[in-house]
Scaffold this motif. Structure first.
Motif, PDB file in Angstrom:
ATOM      1  N   ALA A   1     -44.743   4.323 -11.165  1.00 39.82           N
ATOM      2  CA  ALA A   1     -46.042   4.104 -11.798  1.00 39.82           C
ATOM      3  C   ALA A   1     -46.146   2.682 -12.327  1.00 39.82           C
ATOM      4  O   ALA A   1     -47.180   2.018 -12.183  1.00 39.82           O
ATOM      5  N   ALA A   2     -45.042   2.191 -12.912  1.00 36.55           N
ATOM      6  CA  ALA A   2     -45.047   0.829 -13.451  1.00 36.55           C
ATOM      7  C   ALA A   2     -45.233  -0.179 -12.320  1.00 36.55           C
ATOM      8  O   ALA A   2     -45.973  -1.151 -12.461  1.00 36.55           O
ATOM      9  N   LEU A   3     -44.573   0.075 -11.198  1.00 33.38           N
ATOM     10  CA  LEU A   3     -44.675  -0.824 -10.056  1.00 33.38           C
ATOM     11  C   LEU A   3     -46.121  -0.901  -9.586  1.00 33.38           C
ATOM     12  O   LEU A   3     -46.651  -1.979  -9.309  1.00 33.38           O
TER      13      LEU A   3
ATOM     14  N   PHE B   1     -40.306  -4.359  -3.945  1.00 35.65           N
ATOM     15  CA  PHE B   1     -39.123  -3.502  -4.028  1.00 35.65           C
ATOM     16  C   PHE B   1     -37.843  -4.313  -4.071  1.00 35.65           C
ATOM     17  O   PHE B   1     -36.899  -3.975  -4.763  1.00 35.65           O
ATOM     18  N   LYS B   2     -37.806  -5.398  -3.300  1.00 42.52           N
ATOM     19  CA  LYS B   2     -36.545  -6.121  -3.187  1.00 42.52           C
ATOM     20  C   LYS B   2     -36.490  -7.365  -4.061  1.00 42.52           C
ATOM     21  O   LYS B   2     -35.436  -7.951  -4.239  1.00 42.52           O
ATOM     22  N   VAL B   3     -37.633  -7.802  -4.556  1.00 38.84           N
ATOM     23  CA  VAL B   3     -37.622  -8.992  -5.410  1.00 38.84           C
ATOM     24  C   VAL B   3     -37.990  -8.645  -6.858  1.00 38.84           C
ATOM     25  O   VAL B   3     -37.248  -8.932  -7.781  1.00 38.84           O
ATOM     26  N   VAL B   4     -39.141  -7.986  -7.020  1.00 39.56           N
ATOM     27  CA  VAL B   4     -39.624  -7.745  -8.385  1.00 39.56           C
ATOM     28  C   VAL B   4     -38.714  -6.760  -9.119  1.00 39.56           C
ATOM     29  O   VAL B   4     -38.276  -7.012 -10.239  1.00 39.56           O
TER      30      VAL B   4
ATOM     31  N   ILE C   1     -45.969  -0.026   7.916  1.00 41.74           N
ATOM     32  CA  ILE C   1     -46.120   1.390   7.560  1.00 41.74           C
ATOM     33  C   ILE C   1     -45.311   1.685   6.308  1.00 41.74           C
ATOM     34  O   ILE C   1     -45.789   2.315   5.369  1.00 41.74           O
ATOM     35  N   LYS C   2     -44.087   1.161   6.285  1.00 37.97           N
ATOM     36  CA  LYS C   2     -43.236   1.339   5.101  1.00 37.97           C
ATOM     37  C   LYS C   2     -43.931   0.802   3.861  1.00 37.97           C
ATOM     38  O   LYS C   2     -43.900   1.397   2.797  1.00 37.97           O
ATOM     39  N   GLY C   3     -44.573  -0.347   4.041  1.00 39.98           N
ATOM     40  CA  GLY C   3     -45.263  -0.961   2.908  1.00 39.98           C
ATOM     41  C   GLY C   3     -46.371  -0.071   2.380  1.00 39.98           C
ATOM     42  O   GLY C   3     -46.484   0.170   1.183  1.00 39.98           O
ATOM     43  N   THR C   4     -47.192   0.445   3.322  1.00 37.98           N
ATOM     44  CA  THR C   4     -48.292   1.312   2.913  1.00 37.98           C
ATOM     45  C   THR C   4     -47.745   2.561   2.229  1.00 37.98           C
ATOM     46  O   THR C   4     -48.238   3.012   1.198  1.00 37.98           O
TER      47      THR C   4
END
Lengths: 342, 643
Positions: B108-110, B209-212, B369-372
């Motif tokens: 939710a925070a993301l 996901f990988k940076v923030v 697709i992964k992103g969506t």
């Protein structure tokens, strides 16, 4: 932004707003709460068994404002001894150990739960019997083999002395009972009901040479303790082979969900648990209110106890689910009332 | 100050002396008020240590058994005081809560931080925070009566009280903590890291996901720790829904007794006073206190570091150096994170060096697709939270709406189910709140002023500030024990309105201090400099220039704190009564309060349930009104503000 900085923002509305809010609350409080001026106030605390009765009396009684809370018989007596309450509710007699906790002499408490002298706090508790409580042993509605049980059989089911694992191992039930595991759902050790139940079925309960311990302490996992009567009720309703016990007042509201067992303290004098059968039914106990001495006439406690022991107060008792004094002994109420000067 | 009309405009030597004197008096007063935290801390420690000492002075109690015993049978014929069953209960509740609330909260925070447009964000954040405003007794009620039947439908072997139902509602209870702190941490990740990642070809999801998340990891860890601390200290949910029979097991479908539930049981159950069973509450509370203290300390450190940015290291002493080395090996160094992130970005870049034409490469499609999917998943987390909130409110409304009537709200209560009324409870709660206001606000505001405006940064002020932070994390049931020991017994106030509101004031003080400090900090420094530059004294600066501008913020914070106080059950569990026919009309009167009424009725036969729900509705209505007031005040003051 204008270059002129207003150092004093207008905060009149703020002060006014919060002021109005606070005043509104206080006024509302005053209006709704109503100030009855001189009505005396009493505090009552103690046994959770007496609690529903105490609430009923407090609600119906008009000559004093009574606040009621629970916490247990020991708490009720202890609070009275420490002058934290005017009326201490108890479902057991006062014991020497109650005096001991406030640094008093255990010898000052008789076996009848009366004090023969004041505790170090200056309080001399006086016992009033106000009603009787009936304890009901409960089984599932579909149970047709254990509709009546005697103390020997209860002993075999509820204690750790060679307990019956299956229903057909209970002596006297024999072939009518199924070869199914017994499951017990009943109050936990903190409850006064637990103490009372085992006091009845285990000889010399609480003494050093008591005959057995409870099945809860045997560690075989058959006794599922709960502090909540709802849990016991639901578990027994859902399990055909379950058994348990709780106060009749709670059973009275749930006769459609579970059935109560007839009980015999000897071998075959089975009695039905009910309010009217209190004289014959073996598992009935008195409920008490303790006060500091016998309150004098004109004292709010005196007035209150007169109400409780009088016809109006006693009329409420069966409605709450307990037994009124006249059913047990017609002289009980009048004898106590005469001590109050009535 | 009565100095006469003309003196106000002119500075005569006389006024100077008078104001100099009163200035010193005021500052002394502020200093004394700020020391209240010390007294509260002493009261807590005294309560817990004295009780624990009494507990261990019973001969049947052994320290070793207490810490490592697996049997908790405090009232039996052979009492056993092995704490492990209570610990296992607490572990299950806290662990389960984090397993559910952790992922949902971070998701939710993301979404809030990375995906939600500004308008949606300003709408959703208060909604999530609303979850934190609902009193814990309401959560407990919902767990037992709504979540419970659902669980028993799915798992027929589940018992009436079970850990799972407590864990589920508790997850939503701690969610706002996790969401708001994680969101802050993610927002604090420098923009250039995201830009670098995107520029190198990473998708938005990969960036998030990988940076923030890795860059915000310490903040996320802190939010999880604070969530755990909250779950460990929570009382009413576990008392109502998880149970009061201790057993050493890890079965989520069975009844368990966490530590807080046992302490509450000594208040409500038939546990005789003066026995080891009753004194055990203090020993359990001490363990609970130390545990939450430790977790809050660690989390507080991390949050502090995030707020300050990378910590400028002082040269530590030899011993401290060693300790820091050990700590750093456990906690990841903040300074390393940035380097790591950059290398991570480069790694992402390497693996996807050649960006192929659209539609040609399946890998790219999969990445999108992964992103969506990831974005929808994180949105889903928020949706779940919102649905839970709506369902809870709807459920209570549906059940309680029918019993609300004029008689129920204002009538004199009877004892039959048909005659119930909550008038004395409403009045009790309001009086309790007003008295809490009287006790808590002056001291708290004075403390905030002293620290923010007057005090220099000395060892003593740092010490007290830290103390106030720690007080904010003390579990409410522990405050309840303190109230019982200090106010009811030691000060001999009895179970009165006065004792109840003083206890709640202990609880509210740190909260009001923090919100008042924030209000003071929001006043620009230039105001103070200008005032001092014109020759105003410190107190004059505060009184005439800082305080007027901070008052709206303080009022907002205070109202929010009071709305929390009115919903609290655990602190007054030992003090409040169950039935009263009339409202209290003196501070020494006994009282009933709304949360206690809900608690008592939810343990009665089923007929009482709608009345408990009706009471919940009234409580929520009061809370919402207060919150609305706070919001209006904040809004209006912001509109009027010309700086």
């Amino acid at each position: 932004m204008p270059p002129v900085i207003a150092l004093k923002p207008n905060r009149n509305w703020l002060i006014a707003g919060s002021g109005v809010l606070v005043i509104a609350m206080v006024v509302a409080a005053g209006c709704i709460g109503g100030d009855d001026g001189d009505t005396p106030k009493l505090v009552q605390t103690g046994s959770s068994t007496v609690l529903p009765l105490a609430i009923a009396w407090a609600a119906e009684y008009d000559d004093a404002e009574i606040t009621v809370s629970g916490g247990g018989s020991s708490h009720g007596i202890n609070a009275l001894l420490n002058k934290e309450t005017d009326l201490g509710d108890a479902s057991r007699l006062m014991k020497g150990s109650d005096y001991e906790k406030v640094g008093g002499d255990t010898g000052l408490v008789t076996s009848d739960g009366q004090a023969t002298g004041p505790a170090p706090t200056g309080v001399t508790p006086y016992k009033w019997v106000v009603a009787y409580d009936v304890l009901a042993t409960i089984v599932n509605k579909d149970n047709d083999w254990a509709e009546k049980l005697n103390y020997t059989q209860l002993y075999k089911i509820f204690t750790d002395d060679d307990p019956a694992k299956y229903w057909d191992e209970v002596p006297g039930l024999g072939s009518t009972a199924p070869h199914e595991k017994i499951e017990i759902y009943a109050p936990d050790e903190a409850s006064g009901t637990y103490d009372y139940f085992f006091e009845e079925i285990i000889p010399k309960w609480g003494k050093d040479d008591m005959h057995a311990d409870t099945r809860l302490n045997s560690g075989d996992g058959v006794y599922h303790p709960s502090a909540d009567d709802n849990v016991i009720l639901n578990a027994i309703r859902d399990n055909k082979y379950a058994i348990g016990y709780f106060g009749f007042a709670y059973y009275k509201d749930n006769t459609d969900k579970v059935q109560a067992v007839k009980i015999a303290d000897e071998d075959d004098n089975y009695e039905e648990p009910s309010l009217s059968n209190v004289k014959n039914y073996p598992m009935a106990r008195p409920l008490y209110i303790y006060t500091d001495g016998i309150p004098e006439e004109g004292d709010a406690r005196n007035e209150y106890l007169r109400y409780v022991l009088g016809p109006e107060g006693q009329a409420l008792v069966p409605e709450v689910g307990y037994v009124d004094l006249d059913l047990v002994d017609p002289t009980l109420a009048s004898g106590q009332l005469s001590k109050l000067g009535a | 100050m009565n100095t006469g009309g003309y003196l106000r405009g002119r500075r005569s030597p006389l006024t100077k002396r008078v104001s100099g004197l009163s200035e010193r008096a005021v500052i002394t007063f502020l200093f004394l008020a700020s020391s209240a935290a010390v007294f509260i801390t002493i009261a807590i420690i005294y309560t817990l240590v004295e009780g624990t000492f009494n507990f261990f002075s019973f001969e049947e109690v052994k320290l070793f058994n207490f810490l490592f015993g697996t049997g908790w049978v405090p009232s039996g014929r052979d009492p056993e005081f092995g704490m492990l069953p209570l610990i296992s209960g607490t572990l299950m509740v806290a662990g389960g809560t984090i397993v559910i609330a952790g992922p949902i909260g971070i998701g939710a925070a993301l979404f809030l931080s990375e995906y939600a447009p500004f308008k949606l964000r300003t709408f959703l954040k208060p909604v999530v925070e609303l979850l934190a405003g609902i009193p814990s007794i309401v959560y407990g009620f919902f767990a037992l009566f709504t979540i419970g039947p659902l669980i028993r439908d799915i798992f027929p072997e589940a018992t009436y009280f079970n850990v799972l139902q407590g864990v589920i509602v508790m997850s939503f209870m701690v969610l706002p903590i996790i969401v708001s702190i994680s969101d802050d941490a993610m927002k604090a990740v420098p923009r250039y890291l995201r830009e670098a990642s995107l520029a190198l070809g990473a998708t938005k999801w990969e960036t998030s996901f990988k940076v923030v998340i890795p860059a915000a990891s310490s903040g996320i860890a802190a939010s999880i720790l604070l969530g755990i601390a909250r779950a460990i200290g929570e009382t009413m949910v576990v008392t109502l829904a998880v149970g009061s029979v201790a057993g050493f097991h890890f079965n989520f479908l069975k009844e368990a007794q966490p530590m807080t539930s046992y302490i509450a049981q000594t208040a409500t159950g038939d546990i005789p006073p003066g026995t080891p069973a009753a004194e055990a509450a203090f020993a359990v509370a001490l363990v609970l206190f130390l545990l939450t203290f430790l977790i809050n300390r660690i989390a507080g450190r991390i949050v502090f570091r995030i707020k300050k940015g990378s910590m400028a290291k002082r040269e530590p002493s030899f011993l401290k150096k060693k300790a820091l080395e050990i700590k750093d090996s456990i906690l990841k160094k903040d300074t390393m994170i940035e380097e790591e992130t950059v290398s991570r970005v480069i790694r992402i870049d390497r693996s996807k060096r050649s960006i192929p034409e659209k539609g040609q490469d399946r890998r790219l499609r999969i990445r999108h697709i992964k992103g969506t999917l990831g974005a929808s998943l994180s949105a889903l987390c928020l949706v779940i939270a919102v649905i839970f909130l709506i369902y809870l409110l709807y459920d209570v409304f549906k059940g309680g709406y029918g019993v609300i009537s004029w008689d129920f709200l204002t009538g004199e209560p009877g004892w039959r189910v048909s005659e119930l009324s909550i008038m004395p409870a409403i009045m009790g709660s309001i009086y309790l709140m007003l008295l809490t206001l009287v006790f808590a606000v002056p001291v708290s505001v004075a403390t905030a002023i002293y620290f923010n405006e007057i005090a220099r940064d000395t060892f003593y002020t740092r010490f007290i500030k830290r103390m106030i932070q720690n007080l904010a994390g003390v579990p409410s049931i522990v405050i309840g024990l303190v109230g019982l020991t200090i106010f009811v017994r030691l000060f001999d106030l009895g179970t009165s309105l006065l004792a109840g509101s003083l206890t709640l004031a202990l609880m509210m003080m740190p909260i009001i201090v923090v919100s008042s400090e924030e209000a003071l900090k929001a006043v620009p420094q230039s105001f103070r400099e200008a005032a001092r530059g014109m020759g105003a004294t410190r107190w004059q600066t505060v009184k005439d220039h800082v305080l007027p501008n901070a008052v709206p913020g303080m009022i907002t914070g205070t109202i929010l704190a009071l709305s929390r106080a009115i919903g609290e059950t655990a602190p007054i569990l030992f003090i409040g009564a169950i039935f009263a026919k009339t409202a209290p009309n003196g501070v020494m009167d006994s009282f009933v309060a709304l949360p206690l009424t809900i608690f008592y009725w939810s343990r009665q036969v089923e007929e009482y349930k709608p009345f408990a729900e009706g009471t919940i509705l009234v409580l929520l209505a009061i809370l919402l009104t207060m919150n609305a007031f706070a919001i209006i005040i904040r809004y209006r003051s912001q509109k009027r503000r010309d700086w």
